[in-house]
Structures are given as C-alpha cells and as structure tokens.
Design an enzyme around this catalytic site. Structure first.
Site, PDB file in Angstrom:
ATOM      1  N   LYS A 262       1.237  -1.449   0.394  1.00  0.00           N
ATOM      2  CA  LYS A 262      -0.270   0.235   0.138  1.00  0.00           C
ATOM      3  C   LYS A 262       0.799   1.547   0.066  1.00  0.00           C
ATOM      4  O   LYS A 262       1.610   1.454   0.936  1.00  0.00           O
ATOM      5  CB  LYS A 262      -0.910  -0.025   0.867  1.00  0.00           C
TER       6      LYS A 262
ATOM      7  N   GLY B  12      -8.218   9.461   9.872  1.00  0.00           N
ATOM      8  CA  GLY B  12      -8.809   9.774  11.379  1.00  0.00           C
ATOM      9  C   GLY B  12      -9.435  10.838  11.422  1.00  0.00           C
ATOM     10  O   GLY B  12      -9.539  11.063  12.808  1.00  0.00           O
TER      11      GLY B  12
ATOM     12  N   ALA C  61      -9.857   6.189   3.844  1.00  0.00           N
ATOM     13  CA  ALA C  61      -9.508   7.611   5.036  1.00  0.00           C
ATOM     14  C   ALA C  61     -10.938   7.631   5.602  1.00  0.00           C
ATOM     15  O   ALA C  61     -11.116   8.264   4.092  1.00  0.00           O
ATOM     16  CB  ALA C  61      -8.518   7.811   4.711  1.00  0.00           C
ATOM     17  N   GLY C  62     -10.519   7.843   5.933  1.00  0.00           N
ATOM     18  CA  GLY C  62     -11.799   9.171   7.098  1.00  0.00           C
ATOM     19  C   GLY C  62     -13.430   8.628   6.689  1.00  0.00           C
ATOM     20  O   GLY C  62     -14.145   9.259   7.489  1.00  0.00           O
TER      21      GLY C  62
ATOM     22  N   ASN D 252      -8.851   2.159  10.031  1.00  0.00           N
ATOM     23  CA  ASN D 252      -8.357   1.368  11.259  1.00  0.00           C
ATOM     24  C   ASN D 252      -8.924   1.812  12.395  1.00  0.00           C
ATOM     25  O   ASN D 252      -9.182   1.757  12.877  1.00  0.00           O
ATOM     26  CB  ASN D 252      -6.862   2.255  10.634  1.00  0.00           C
ATOM     27  N   THR D 253      -8.898   3.951  11.827  1.00  0.00           N
ATOM     28  CA  THR D 253      -9.406   4.512  13.493  1.00  0.00           C
ATOM     29  C   THR D 253     -10.291   4.466  13.753  1.00  0.00           C
ATOM     30  O   THR D 253     -10.878   4.137  15.183  1.00  0.00           O
ATOM     31  CB  THR D 253      -8.729   5.844  13.157  1.00  0.00           C
TER      32      THR D 253
END
EC number: 2.8.1.10
Length: 278
Positions: free
Chosen positions: A109, A170, A197-198, A219-220
């Site tokens: 990645k 995040g 993301a986001g 993830n987050t």
C-alpha cells in the site's frame, strides 16, 4: 414474478487477478491491546490487514515486534504492508523493499505524504513512485485523493487498483466530496476503487459501497471505538449490505413525490377525487 436469489448477487472482489471473499481491509494500529486487534480481525474476517513497517517494529526490534508478527501470521489473513510515515520517494522505495523481505509479499500500500498536518498524499510525486515500485515487481495500491486526473495518471503508470480517500486520515467525517467521488466511480467503471481514509461510521462505509465503490480500508474507526470488536463486526455487515444494495439496483431519486400505491383498485370515491384534482 422474477426473483433473483441472493447467491446470484455475490460477486468476487478481485485485485491484481487475486480474488478475495471480503471487501473490507483492516488496519492494525492504535488498538487498546493485541487481544482486541486479534478479536476484531477474527470477527470481521477482512480481505487483508495493513501493517506499517516503520511503526510496528515488525523487523524484529525486540520481543514486541516478533510477537505482533507471529499473531498476524496465526490469524491467517493476508498482510498488506504500507509505507506510512514516508515523506520522500526514496523513503517509500526503501520501506517497500524492506517490507517485501520481511513479510514475503509483493503487495504494497503506497503512502507518500505531502503534508504532515492534513496527511494529504503527495500527488505530484505519487505516480512516479508508483511506476518505480511496479517496475520492481510490486502490486501497488496507492493511497490518493479523489482527483480524477491523478487517478488516471496512476492507472497509466500501471496501478490496477486505487485507494482514494473520503476525508483526511483519522477524521471520521465520511465522504466530504460526494460529487467528486461519484464522478470518479462513473468515469473509472472498471477500476477497483477502495476508499482508504476518513470513514468513521458503518453508514459511511455502506454509502460508498452503494455508490459502487469496491471496498473500504478502516483503522481508526474501529481501533478507537469504545468497543472495537463490535465496531469491526458492524463495519463488516455494513460493507456487505452496501454492496448488496448496489447490486440490487437502488431506485432512482426523484424531486417530487410518487405514490407507491397504484390508482387501479382504489375505492371509487378516492378515484373520483383523484379525477377531479386532475
């Protein structure tokens, strides 16, 4: 009456010619404990788990890094190393080479950060770095923005899948530019697109899958939830629901109301009133 059984709606998730059972990818950082991470992976069964080589100590820096790597191998889920924390093309290449040796995989990645405040990718240098890694035999999944021109350039240099963000890493805001993301999906209909993301809520994941995106990486949103294992399960269910909804063919949006009950068969006094209003 025509009825399509649910089985016919299941379609393979293919990246670089390899088929995966899940459309969810899961990051491995910032969990309260290794046991929580392990349980989250086991309950969500992601296609891959991502690992930041520069942050996890997977090279064997002490017992902690070795234990982490052994746990990942025991889970039986493919590992997707990333180049998180890299700010220069050379850092990316060096990290990718090391990751291939450590994790014994050609998957990478690609993260090349251009701004340490927003964590926005370096869009100017990203295509060149991707091309370098592809020439070295890597299967590159580049973290990028939703910019159509950038995404086309990444495809031109040989990327077979893209990972555009929905919002900065995040933030958990969901898609902050829905128009651009839907245009990207429409203009690149045959390219696997994974929102990277986001995303903060399962509904965010379901939404982008409903638009036709092929998968999500989280993830987050899972690791920092009050109950990460429950959130991992919720996201897995949302991804499946969103994809099934997309394949089912959602009804078109309309500007005006349209009755769901037909006029035919209505009581005569209702039909009469309808005729007068017409």
């Amino acid at each position: 009456m025509t009825f399509e059984p649910t089985e016919t709606l299941r379609d393979p998730f293919v990246l670089y010619g390899e088929s995966f059972d899940s459309r969810l990818l899961l990051g491995t950082a910032r969990y309260p404990s290794p046991a929580t991470l392990q349980a989250a992976v086991e309950i969500s069964r992601p296609a891959m788990v991502t690992v930041a080589l520069r942050r996890q100590g997977a090279v064997g820096e002490g017992e902690g890094g070795q234990a982490f790597w052994q746990m990942l191998k025991a889970l039986g889920v493919p590992v997707l190393p990333n180049t998180a924390g890299c700010f220069t093309p050379q850092e990316v290449v060096n990290t990718a080479m090391m990751a291939r040796e450590v994790f014994e995989t050609d998957w990478i990645k690609l993260e090349l950060i251009g701004d340490d405040y927003t964590l926005q990718p370096d869009t100017l240098n990203l295509p060149d770095v991707a091309e370098t890694l592809i020439k070295e035999g890597f299967k590159v999944l580049p973290y990028c923005t939703e910019d159509l021109v950038l995404c086309r350039r990444l495809l031109d240099v040989g990327c077979q899948a893209l990972m555009p963000w929905a919002a900065p890493i995040g933030t958990g805001r969901g898609a902050i530019n829905p128009h651009a993301m839907r245009v990207l999906r429409e203009r690149l209909p045959d390219t696997p697109l994974i929102v990277d993301a986001g995303l903060g809520l399962p509904s965010h994941a379901a939404q982008v899958l409903e638009w036709g995106y092929d998968g999500v990486l989280l993830n987050t949103a899972v690791a920092q939830a009050a109950y990460p294992v429950n959130m991992a399960r919720a996201f897995a269910q949302a991804v499946e629901a969103g994809r099934t909804a997309y394949l089912a063919g959602p009804m078109p949006e309309r500007e005006v109301a349209q009755a769901s009950t037909p006029v035919v068969g209505m009581p005569f006094w209702h039909a009469e009133n309808t005729e007068h209003r017409a």
